[in-house]
Design a protein around this motif. Structure first.
Motif, PDB file in Angstrom:
ATOM      1  N   ARG A 193       0.978  -1.070  -0.010  1.00 48.51           N
ATOM      2  CA  ARG A 193      -0.012  -0.074   0.080  1.00 48.51           C
ATOM      3  C   ARG A 193       0.910   1.230   0.076  1.00 48.51           C
ATOM      4  O   ARG A 193       1.105   1.844   0.992  1.00 48.51           O
ATOM      5  N   GLN A 247       4.976  -0.108  10.257  1.00 47.98           N
ATOM      6  CA  GLN A 247       5.607  -0.260   9.313  1.00 47.98           C
ATOM      7  C   GLN A 247       6.721   1.255   9.309  1.00 47.98           C
ATOM      8  O   GLN A 247       6.407   2.288   9.883  1.00 47.98           O
ATOM      9  N   TYR A 284       1.824   4.565   7.914  1.00 50.38           N
ATOM     10  CA  TYR A 284       1.610   3.027   7.526  1.00 50.38           C
ATOM     11  C   TYR A 284       1.559   2.123   8.668  1.00 50.38           C
ATOM     12  O   TYR A 284       2.643   1.816   9.555  1.00 50.38           O
ATOM     13  N   SER A 297       0.051  -2.293   9.640  1.00 50.11           N
ATOM     14  CA  SER A 297      -0.560  -3.301   9.155  1.00 50.11           C
ATOM     15  C   SER A 297      -1.084  -4.290  10.222  1.00 50.11           C
ATOM     16  O   SER A 297      -0.693  -4.435  11.327  1.00 50.11           O
ATOM     17  N   THR A 313      -1.205  -8.156   9.920  1.00 50.49           N
ATOM     18  CA  THR A 313      -0.537  -9.165   8.874  1.00 50.49           C
ATOM     19  C   THR A 313      -1.246 -10.591   9.022  1.00 50.49           C
ATOM     20  O   THR A 313      -0.848 -11.355   8.119  1.00 50.49           O
ATOM     21  N   ASP A 354      -3.881  -3.590   5.350  1.00 53.49           N
ATOM     22  CA  ASP A 354      -2.851  -2.646   5.276  1.00 53.49           C
ATOM     23  C   ASP A 354      -3.623  -1.133   5.410  1.00 53.49           C
ATOM     24  O   ASP A 354      -4.683  -1.018   4.576  1.00 53.49           O
TER      25      ASP A 354
END
Length: 385
Positions: free
Chosen positions: A4, A205, A223, A225, A227, A251
């Motif tokens: 993303r 991230q 950012y 996530s 996962t 994301d």
């Protein structure tokens, strides 16, 4: 894209959506439905530098993220997305992949002085696709909507993000999970209705959620996530509904800036390994085909512990290409991924070669199988080809 990558679709969608739907937002149209591949935009053409980027909020360094507020919209930034991908299996052993992405884009840094209830500076775009891996068929659809009159938007208590009847909705008042994710495209005979639960905590991230994509500090995104998500519910394909279970990945990114001028696109991998590890790596490609040093990733352990990866920590080698017969674009659909320090040597192969998205901006997004030093499934996104 996924990644993303703010550096990619983030700037891209901001420019492109504004060009395509600003007339509808101002003059009353509500474009939705299936995209036409004719006239699709190239990444390079759509992602030139933005003259008014500094008029929007920019991401220029780390800051603490705030939840549940950061699960919702950030309207002062140009673009953001809520990006789900996943792999599902029916009790009969039929395999599916899915992608649901809701994009928000600000057309102007401030709201205009217009009294109409239809007035808005926010435009929403959605991409929805289902791959019937067993049948070897991929179907996708694109929608646009204005951020007014309840047609599209985001709230945080509870978390709810929607575009028409495509919806991501928290089942609680504060926590993000459990979630209900629903989307339907009757004209394409596809749909999903999934209960989503987190199996690992979120990961930030980049540098504590500051994901830098270019030389300029502001060419970056916030950012984070999730996962490893458990998914349970139904998939509809070719007007047949199947009970399914499987895994998903979420994301979240928001930003304003575009790719650096010498960046052509990216290759992004989100892999869930059977040994409990999750791997995300992305390669930002320069115009000359070389790898940009801002390429990065993360390796998440079975218990949720994570290690940040730099461009020097992994090697991506394409091993086979597929040519899209509709556009002529050639995509690497088989790869070797190596992380020497971790003893990881993977082979990643598309579970179906033709998972190209026939949307306004052309890209490839699809389900992949993982073999080698570990096995598993995942999703691959490729742009700029």
């Amino acid at each position: 894209m996924r990644n993303r990558l703010d550096a990619g679709l983030l700037g891209l969608v901001g420019l492109l959506v504004a060009a395509i739907v600003i007339g509808a937002v101002r003059f009353g149209g509500t474009p939705t439905g299936e995209p036409a591949s004719d006239g699709a935009q190239s990444l390079a053409a759509a992602m030139g530098p933005s003259a008014n980027a500094d008029a929007f909020a920019r991401v220029t360094g780390p800051r603490p993220l705030d939840f549940p507020a950061d699960h919702g919209a950030h309207p002062d930034h140009r673009t953001e997305w809520w990006y789900f991908t996943g792999n599902l299996t029916s009790p009969a052993g039929r395999d599916y992949g899915f992608q649901l992405t809701l994009f928000r884009t600000a057309l102007a840094p401030e709201a205009g002085d217009r009294p109409s209830d239809w007035a808005t500076r926010q435009v929403w775009m959605g991409h929805f696709a289902v791959t019937d891996v067993t049948a070897g068929t991929h179907r996708a659809v694109e929608r646009y909507q204005r951020g007014a009159l309840g047609l599209a938007g985001a709230t945080t208590r509870p978390v709810r993000v929607w575009l028409d009847d495509w919806q991501i909705r928290s089942e609680g008042s504060e926590a993000l999970f459990p979630l209900r994710v629903t989307a339907s495209a009757p004209s394409r005979g596809i749909g999903i209705d999934l209960a989503i639960a987190a199996q690992k905590p979120r990961v930030l991230q980049g540098d504590r959620g500051y994901s830098r994509k270019g030389e300029e500090p502001g060419n970056a995104s916030r950012y984070y996530s999730y996962t490893r998500l458990a998914a349970d519910g139904e998939v509809r394909f070719a007007d047949q509904t199947h009970a399914v279970t499987g895994s998903a990945w979420l994301d979240r990114e928001w930003s304003t800036s575009a790719l650096d001028a010498d960046q052509a696109g990216w290759d992004w991998f989100a892999l869930q390994l059977d040994d409990g590890r999750d791997l995300m790596v992305y390669r930002l490609r320069r115009q000359d085909g070389s790898t940009d040093p801002h390429s990065a990733g993360i390796l998440v352990g079975p218990a949720g512990q994570s290690r940040r990866l730099s461009a020097e920590d992994f090697r991506l080698t394409p091993t086979r290409e597929w040519q899209n017969p509709r556009t002529g674009s050639r995509y690497p659909v088989a790869w070797r991924i190596q992380l020497p320090d971790e003893g990881i040597d993977l082979r990643v192969n598309a579970r179906l070669d033709d998972q190209a998205m026939p949307t306004t901006v052309r890209y490839w997004e699809g389900s992949v199988a993982v073999t080698g030093s570990a096995s598993g499934v995942g999703y691959l996104e490729m742009t700029g080809y």
